[in-house]
Design an enzyme around this catalytic site. Structure first.
Site, PDB file in Angstrom:
ATOM      1  N   ASN A   8     156.809 -28.746  88.763  1.00  0.00           N
ATOM      2  CA  ASN A   8     158.103 -28.199  88.378  1.00  0.00           C
ATOM      3  C   ASN A   8     158.664 -27.458  89.595  1.00  0.00           C
ATOM      4  OD1 ASN A   8     160.225 -26.790  87.278  1.00  0.00           O
ATOM      5  ND2 ASN A   8     158.982 -25.537  85.889  1.00  0.00           N
ATOM      6  N   TRP A   9     159.597 -28.097  90.273  1.00  0.00           N
ATOM      7  CA  TRP A   9     160.133 -27.511  91.516  1.00  0.00           C
ATOM      8  C   TRP A   9     161.071 -26.341  91.245  1.00  0.00           C
ATOM      9  CZ3 TRP A   9     161.619 -32.230  95.175  1.00  0.00           C
ATOM     10  CH2 TRP A   9     160.442 -32.913  95.525  1.00  0.00           C
ATOM     11  N   LYS A  10     161.490 -26.160  90.018  1.00  0.00           N
ATOM     12  CA  LYS A  10     162.433 -25.090  89.645  1.00  0.00           C
ATOM     13  C   LYS A  10     163.685 -25.159  90.541  1.00  0.00           C
ATOM     14  CE  LYS A  10     158.586 -22.566  87.753  1.00  0.00           C
ATOM     15  NZ  LYS A  10     157.954 -21.299  87.435  1.00  0.00           N
ATOM     16  N   HIS A  94     160.645 -24.290  78.510  1.00  0.00           N
ATOM     17  CA  HIS A  94     159.990 -23.471  79.537  1.00  0.00           C
ATOM     18  C   HIS A  94     160.318 -21.992  79.287  1.00  0.00           C
ATOM     19  CE1 HIS A  94     158.860 -21.760  83.374  1.00  0.00           C
ATOM     20  NE2 HIS A  94     158.121 -22.845  83.562  1.00  0.00           N
ATOM     21  N   GLU A  96     161.027 -19.639  81.239  1.00  0.00           N
ATOM     22  CA  GLU A  96     162.174 -19.110  81.983  1.00  0.00           C
ATOM     23  C   GLU A  96     163.472 -19.429  81.255  1.00  0.00           C
ATOM     24  OE1 GLU A  96     161.132 -20.862  85.756  1.00  0.00           O
ATOM     25  OE2 GLU A  96     159.414 -19.509  85.851  1.00  0.00           O
ATOM     26  N   GLU A 167     151.539 -22.267  78.796  1.00  0.00           N
ATOM     27  CA  GLU A 167     151.883 -21.500  79.991  1.00  0.00           C
ATOM     28  C   GLU A 167     151.993 -20.018  79.628  1.00  0.00           C
ATOM     29  OE1 GLU A 167     153.721 -24.195  83.157  1.00  0.00           O
ATOM     30  OE2 GLU A 167     155.345 -23.351  81.984  1.00  0.00           O
ATOM     31  N   GLY A 173     153.999 -17.684  88.171  1.00  0.00           N
ATOM     32  CA  GLY A 173     154.588 -17.172  89.408  1.00  0.00           C
ATOM     33  C   GLY A 173     154.059 -15.806  89.807  1.00  0.00           C
ATOM     34  N   SER A 212     150.241 -20.238  87.735  1.00  0.00           N
ATOM     35  CA  SER A 212     149.498 -20.004  88.987  1.00  0.00           C
ATOM     36  C   SER A 212     148.289 -20.921  89.141  1.00  0.00           C
ATOM     37  CB  SER A 212     149.096 -18.532  89.107  1.00  0.00           C
ATOM     38  OG  SER A 212     150.247 -17.716  89.109  1.00  0.00           O
ATOM     39  N   GLY A 233     154.027 -24.905  89.250  1.00  0.00           N
ATOM     40  CA  GLY A 233     155.276 -24.412  89.824  1.00  0.00           C
ATOM     41  C   GLY A 233     155.131 -24.261  91.326  1.00  0.00           C
ATOM     42  N   GLY A 234     154.808 -23.053  91.766  1.00  0.00           N
ATOM     43  CA  GLY A 234     154.752 -22.717  93.199  1.00  0.00           C
ATOM     44  C   GLY A 234     153.969 -23.722  94.035  1.00  0.00           C
TER      45      GLY A 234
HETATM   46  P1  PGA Z   1     153.605 -21.350  88.672  1.00  0.00           P
HETATM   47  O1  PGA Z   1     154.647 -21.910  87.606  1.00  0.00           O
HETATM   48  O2  PGA Z   1     152.608 -22.445  88.957  1.00  0.00           O
HETATM   49  O3  PGA Z   1     154.437 -20.983  89.886  1.00  0.00           O
HETATM   50  O4  PGA Z   1     152.952 -20.141  88.059  1.00  0.00           O
HETATM   51  C1  PGA Z   1     154.245 -22.711  86.526  1.00  0.00           C
HETATM   52  C2  PGA Z   1     155.446 -23.097  85.688  1.00  0.00           C
HETATM   53  O5  PGA Z   1     156.339 -22.279  85.502  1.00  0.00           O
HETATM   54  O6  PGA Z   1     155.552 -24.251  85.213  1.00  0.00           O
END
Ligand code: PGA
Length: 249
Positions: A8-10, A94, A96, A167, A173, A212, A233-234
């Site tokens: 997930n590149w956000k 998600h 967010e 998640e 993050g 993470s 994500g990251g």
């Molecule tokens: P993260 O994000 O790996 O940066 O913690 C995961 C996600 O939000 O899908």
């Protein structure tokens, strides 16, 4: 069950940076046995589609979709548009989007419907925040998220097409990861909820871990019985790390 690693590149990267990251991933992912799913921002979907075209184990996903079908909804992107652009998966629910865009269980349920109507595979995210974890209510939170967006809306057949992602919000993050035991007990709980609702088919549904997840902890997480892969994500923004996670099964 096929192991899955979704990136997930956000809201990151310029067009050039996205192109070079994806080229790097495409080169490095060849021969790795898991299914990779790349979820870039909307404007890069068609570039990404061209770059991964024909690759045996990289597919394209979107990070969001509209709950509407079509029409006067400025700024929205429909599932039909995604499908017709070569997208196969879509992240829905998600944390967010729940937190910053006030997405409710009901709205998330509608998005799941639109995705399934268009033969997109939803990656449905659920998970508790830090205060809910501290209060010990993580199982209840996850149960109500799946009940109110999925079990109350969708048929057994539809549910069996969804990929789930646990998640924990406190791990996204933050650099803090759920321990393999903490993650597994929620994955097992989710598995149980699925089996109660759709029977044995619940055993075939992938449940990914997100929060993470990185090369240093992926192996321990993926060894757990009910963890079938990761939503990253990251670490999905670095080709070496992302592909290394895919080698961790
Ligand atoms: P993260 O994000 O790996 O940066 O913690 C995961 C996600 O939000 O899908």
């Amino acid at each position: 069950m096929q192991n899955i690693v979704a990136g997930n590149w956000k809201m990151n990267l310029t067009s050039d940076a996205a192109e070079s990251l994806l080229k790097d991933i495409v080169a490095k992912a060849t021969g790795v046995s898991c299914q990779f799913i790349i979820c870039p921002p909307f404007p890069y979907l068609s570039i990404a589609k061209d770059l991964i075209d024909g690759h045996p184990n990289i597919a394209l996903g979107a990070q969001n979709c509209s709950n509407k079908t079509s029409g006067a909804f400025t700024g929205e992107v429909s599932c039909e548009m995604l499908k017709s652009s070569g997208v196969e998966y879509v992240i829905i629910g998600h944390s967010e989007r729940r937190a910053y865009y006030n997405e409710t269980h009901e709205l998330i349920g509608e998005k799941l419907m639109r995705a399934l109507e268009n033969e997109l595979i939803p990656i449905f995210c659920c998970g508790e925040n830090l205060s809910e974890r501290k209060a010990g209510s993580h199982f209840d939170v996850v149960s109500s998220q799946v009940k109110e967006s999925i079990f109350d809306f969708l048929s057994k057949d539809q549910i069996s097409k969804i990929i789930f992602a646990y998640e924990p919000v406190w791990a996204i993050g933050t650099g803090e990861t759920a321990s393999p035991d903490q993650a597994e007990e929620v994955h097992q709980h989710l598995r149980q909820c699925l089996i109660e609702n759709i029977g044995d088919d619940g055993n075939q549904i992938p449940i990914l871990y997100g929060g993470s997840c990185k090369p240093g902890n992926a192996k321990d997480l993926f060894q757990q019985k009910n963890i079938d892969g990761g939503l990253i994500g990251g670490a999905s923004l670095k080709a070496d790390d992302f592909v290394q996670i895919g080698r961790s099964f």
